[in-house]
Design a protein around this motif. Structure first.
Motif, PDB file in Angstrom:
ATOM      1  N   LEU A  98      -4.556   7.209  -3.108  1.00 20.93           N
ATOM      2  CA  LEU A  98      -4.511   8.631  -3.438  1.00 20.93           C
ATOM      3  C   LEU A  98      -5.157   9.466  -2.333  1.00 20.93           C
ATOM      4  O   LEU A  98      -4.645  10.531  -1.969  1.00 20.93           O
ATOM      5  N   ASP A  99      -6.276   8.981  -1.778  1.00 23.36           N
ATOM      6  CA  ASP A  99      -6.904   9.682  -0.651  1.00 23.36           C
ATOM      7  C   ASP A  99      -5.945   9.764   0.534  1.00 23.36           C
ATOM      8  O   ASP A  99      -5.848  10.794   1.204  1.00 23.36           O
ATOM      9  N   TYR A 100      -5.242   8.674   0.800  1.00 26.07           N
ATOM     10  CA  TYR A 100      -4.263   8.638   1.892  1.00 26.07           C
ATOM     11  C   TYR A 100      -3.158   9.659   1.611  1.00 26.07           C
ATOM     12  O   TYR A 100      -2.786  10.455   2.481  1.00 26.07           O
ATOM     13  N   TYR A 101      -2.619   9.635   0.389  1.00 25.37           N
ATOM     14  CA  TYR A 101      -1.562  10.572   0.005  1.00 25.37           C
ATOM     15  C   TYR A 101      -2.026  12.016   0.185  1.00 25.37           C
ATOM     16  O   TYR A 101      -1.312  12.842   0.761  1.00 25.37           O
ATOM     17  N   ASP A 102      -3.237  12.309  -0.307  1.00 23.00           N
ATOM     18  CA  ASP A 102      -3.765  13.675  -0.175  1.00 23.00           C
ATOM     19  C   ASP A 102      -3.919  14.065   1.291  1.00 23.00           C
ATOM     20  O   ASP A 102      -3.678  15.214   1.662  1.00 23.00           O
ATOM     21  N   ALA A 103      -4.308  13.102   2.134  1.00 23.28           N
ATOM     22  CA  ALA A 103      -4.491  13.381   3.564  1.00 23.28           C
ATOM     23  C   ALA A 103      -3.158  13.637   4.267  1.00 23.28           C
ATOM     24  O   ALA A 103      -3.125  14.297   5.302  1.00 23.28           O
ATOM     25  N   VAL A 104      -2.068  13.122   3.713  1.00 26.07           N
ATOM     26  CA  VAL A 104      -0.743  13.419   4.258  1.00 26.07           C
ATOM     27  C   VAL A 104      -0.263  14.762   3.718  1.00 26.07           C
ATOM     28  O   VAL A 104       0.248  15.593   4.463  1.00 26.07           O
ATOM     29  N   LYS A 105      -0.456  14.948   2.435  1.00 23.42           N
ATOM     30  CA  LYS A 105       0.066  16.131   1.757  1.00 23.42           C
ATOM     31  C   LYS A 105      -0.595  17.423   2.244  1.00 23.42           C
ATOM     32  O   LYS A 105       0.075  18.425   2.459  1.00 23.42           O
ATOM     33  N   PHE A 106      -1.904  17.375   2.432  1.00 19.58           N
ATOM     34  CA  PHE A 106      -2.633  18.569   2.829  1.00 19.58           C
ATOM     35  C   PHE A 106      -2.906  18.527   4.326  1.00 19.58           C
ATOM     36  O   PHE A 106      -3.804  17.836   4.780  1.00 19.58           O
ATOM     37  N   SER A 107      -2.109  19.244   5.075  1.00 15.22           N
ATOM     38  CA  SER A 107      -2.292  19.375   6.520  1.00 15.22           C
ATOM     39  C   SER A 107      -2.334  18.027   7.239  1.00 15.22           C
ATOM     40  O   SER A 107      -3.382  17.580   7.694  1.00 15.22           O
ATOM     41  N   PHE A 108      -1.177  17.417   7.370  1.00 10.33           N
ATOM     42  CA  PHE A 108      -1.115  16.085   7.963  1.00 10.33           C
ATOM     43  C   PHE A 108      -1.408  16.075   9.463  1.00 10.33           C
ATOM     44  O   PHE A 108      -1.599  15.022  10.046  1.00 10.33           O
ATOM     45  N   THR A 109      -1.502  17.244  10.105  1.00 19.20           N
ATOM     46  CA  THR A 109      -1.832  17.275  11.537  1.00 19.20           C
ATOM     47  C   THR A 109      -3.297  17.613  11.797  1.00 19.20           C
ATOM     48  O   THR A 109      -3.738  17.613  12.933  1.00 19.20           O
ATOM     49  N   ASP A 110      -4.044  17.886  10.755  1.00 16.55           N
ATOM     50  CA  ASP A 110      -5.465  18.189  10.883  1.00 16.55           C
ATOM     51  C   ASP A 110      -6.221  16.938  11.335  1.00 16.55           C
ATOM     52  O   ASP A 110      -5.927  15.827  10.892  1.00 16.55           O
ATOM     53  N   PHE A 169       0.824  -1.201   0.000  1.00 15.62           N
ATOM     54  CA  PHE A 169       0.000   0.000   0.000  1.00 15.62           C
ATOM     55  C   PHE A 169       0.865   1.260   0.000  1.00 15.62           C
ATOM     56  O   PHE A 169       0.618   2.187  -0.771  1.00 15.62           O
ATOM     57  N   LEU A 170       1.886   1.304   0.846  1.00 15.50           N
ATOM     58  CA  LEU A 170       2.733   2.496   0.928  1.00 15.50           C
ATOM     59  C   LEU A 170       3.513   2.730  -0.361  1.00 15.50           C
ATOM     60  O   LEU A 170       3.809   3.881  -0.709  1.00 15.50           O
ATOM     61  N   LYS A 171       3.832   1.662  -1.069  1.00 16.37           N
ATOM     62  CA  LYS A 171       4.486   1.825  -2.380  1.00 16.37           C
ATOM     63  C   LYS A 171       3.539   2.528  -3.351  1.00 16.37           C
ATOM     64  O   LYS A 171       3.943   3.417  -4.098  1.00 16.37           O
ATOM     65  N   ILE A 172       2.271   2.124  -3.332  1.00 12.44           N
ATOM     66  CA  ILE A 172       1.281   2.757  -4.207  1.00 12.44           C
ATOM     67  C   ILE A 172       1.095   4.220  -3.795  1.00 12.44           C
ATOM     68  O   ILE A 172       1.011   5.105  -4.643  1.00 12.44           O
ATOM     69  N   VAL A 173       1.033   4.480  -2.494  1.00 15.88           N
ATOM     70  CA  VAL A 173       0.879   5.853  -2.001  1.00 15.88           C
ATOM     71  C   VAL A 173       2.014   6.738  -2.521  1.00 15.88           C
ATOM     72  O   VAL A 173       1.795   7.884  -2.898  1.00 15.88           O
ATOM     73  N   GLY A 174       3.218   6.204  -2.557  1.00 15.12           N
ATOM     74  CA  GLY A 174       4.379   6.976  -2.987  1.00 15.12           C
ATOM     75  C   GLY A 174       4.592   7.018  -4.483  1.00 15.12           C
ATOM     76  O   GLY A 174       5.542   7.648  -4.959  1.00 15.12           O
ATOM     77  N   ASP A 175       3.724   6.393  -5.254  1.00 13.44           N
ATOM     78  CA  ASP A 175       3.857   6.340  -6.710  1.00 13.44           C
ATOM     79  C   ASP A 175       3.490   7.689  -7.314  1.00 13.44           C
ATOM     80  O   ASP A 175       2.317   8.074  -7.343  1.00 13.44           O
ATOM     81  N   SER A 176       4.480   8.415  -7.809  1.00 12.67           N
ATOM     82  CA  SER A 176       4.240   9.762  -8.337  1.00 12.67           C
ATOM     83  C   SER A 176       3.360   9.730  -9.587  1.00 12.67           C
ATOM     84  O   SER A 176       2.628  10.689  -9.851  1.00 12.67           O
ATOM     85  N   GLU A 177       3.383   8.652 -10.353  1.00 12.83           N
ATOM     86  CA  GLU A 177       2.520   8.554 -11.528  1.00 12.83           C
ATOM     87  C   GLU A 177       1.049   8.497 -11.113  1.00 12.83           C
ATOM     88  O   GLU A 177       0.189   9.077 -11.770  1.00 12.83           O
ATOM     89  N   LEU A 178       0.769   7.800 -10.032  1.00 13.88           N
ATOM     90  CA  LEU A 178      -0.600   7.691  -9.533  1.00 13.88           C
ATOM     91  C   LEU A 178      -1.135   9.067  -9.142  1.00 13.88           C
ATOM     92  O   LEU A 178      -2.297   9.383  -9.393  1.00 13.88           O
ATOM     93  N   GLN A 179      -0.289   9.866  -8.544  1.00 10.62           N
ATOM     94  CA  GLN A 179      -0.711  11.177  -8.045  1.00 10.62           C
ATOM     95  C   GLN A 179      -1.122  12.120  -9.173  1.00 10.62           C
ATOM     96  O   GLN A 179      -1.822  13.100  -8.933  1.00 10.62           O
ATOM     97  N   ASN A 180      -0.702  11.811 -10.392  1.00 14.85           N
ATOM     98  CA  ASN A 180      -1.021  12.679 -11.528  1.00 14.85           C
ATOM     99  C   ASN A 180      -2.185  12.156 -12.368  1.00 14.85           C
ATOM    100  O   ASN A 180      -2.556  12.778 -13.347  1.00 14.85           O
ATOM    101  N   GLN A 181      -2.743  11.011 -11.987  1.00 12.88           N
ATOM    102  CA  GLN A 181      -3.819  10.419 -12.769  1.00 12.88           C
ATOM    103  C   GLN A 181      -5.188  10.924 -12.307  1.00 12.88           C
ATOM    104  O   GLN A 181      -5.360  11.331 -11.162  1.00 12.88           O
ATOM    105  N   SER A 182      -6.128  10.841 -13.202  1.00 14.47           N
ATOM    106  CA  SER A 182      -7.512  11.180 -12.877  1.00 14.47           C
ATOM    107  C   SER A 182      -8.090  10.074 -12.009  1.00 14.47           C
ATOM    108  O   SER A 182      -7.864   8.892 -12.269  1.00 14.47           O
TER     109      SER A 182
END
Length: 165
Positions: free
Chosen positions: A133-145, A108-121
């Protein structure tokens, strides 16, 4: 100091649940608990048990070396810690730790870190990839919220339980 702050947040998570804490609140919370912390023993025991389960996962996954993955990041470790603590609370007999858990987390963490995934629709992604992608976004945007912490913990619980495909 960051390690002390992280442990403070993990202890407060066990006592109060998921929240966002300012430095001022952390200082006050632990100042208050210096005098009288009614649930100290219970929280310390739960903290130790949660760390014990995480160590079991790491020990069973030595060939993967999970400690070298995204889990070295505070947000990702908080998510794993929170997921393990919540799952332990939900299971009267404690958690059954297996090597599969470490493998699922690693995949799962490998998929989260996949930069190609982050650019896909999102429309072109599988449910598994959407969760990553939801997990990645939740880390990227205010990870302490508090909201993003809840999202990450919910997704990590699903990964640990094997509910994501």
């Amino acid at each position: 100091m960051k390690d002390v702050e992280m442990v403070a947040q993990l202890l407060l998570f066990l006592e109060d649940g998921v929240r966002a804490y300012s430095q001022e609140y952390l200082d006050k919370a632990f100042s208050d608990r210096d005098i009288n912390w009614e649930v100290k023993e219970e929280i310390e025991n739960e903290f130790r048990n949660t760390v014990k389960y995480i160590k079991e996962i790491l020990d069973l996954s030595q060939d993967i070396n999970l400690s070298k993955t995204r889990l070295k990041n505070q947000a990702d470790f908080y998510s794993l810690f929170g997921a393990i603590a919540e799952l332990n609370r939900e299971n009267d007999n404690g958690l059954m730790i297996s090597k599969d858990i470490g493998e699922r987390i690693n995949s799962f963490l490998k998929i989260v870190g996949d930069s190609e995934l982050q650019n896909q629709s999102k429309d072109s992604l599988t449910d598994y990839q959407k969760n990553a992608l939801d997990y990645y976004d939740a880390v990227k945007f205010s990870f302490t919220d508090a909201g993003t912490r809840k999202i990450r913990i919910r997704i990590m619980k699903s990964v640990i339980q094997g509910n994501l495909n």
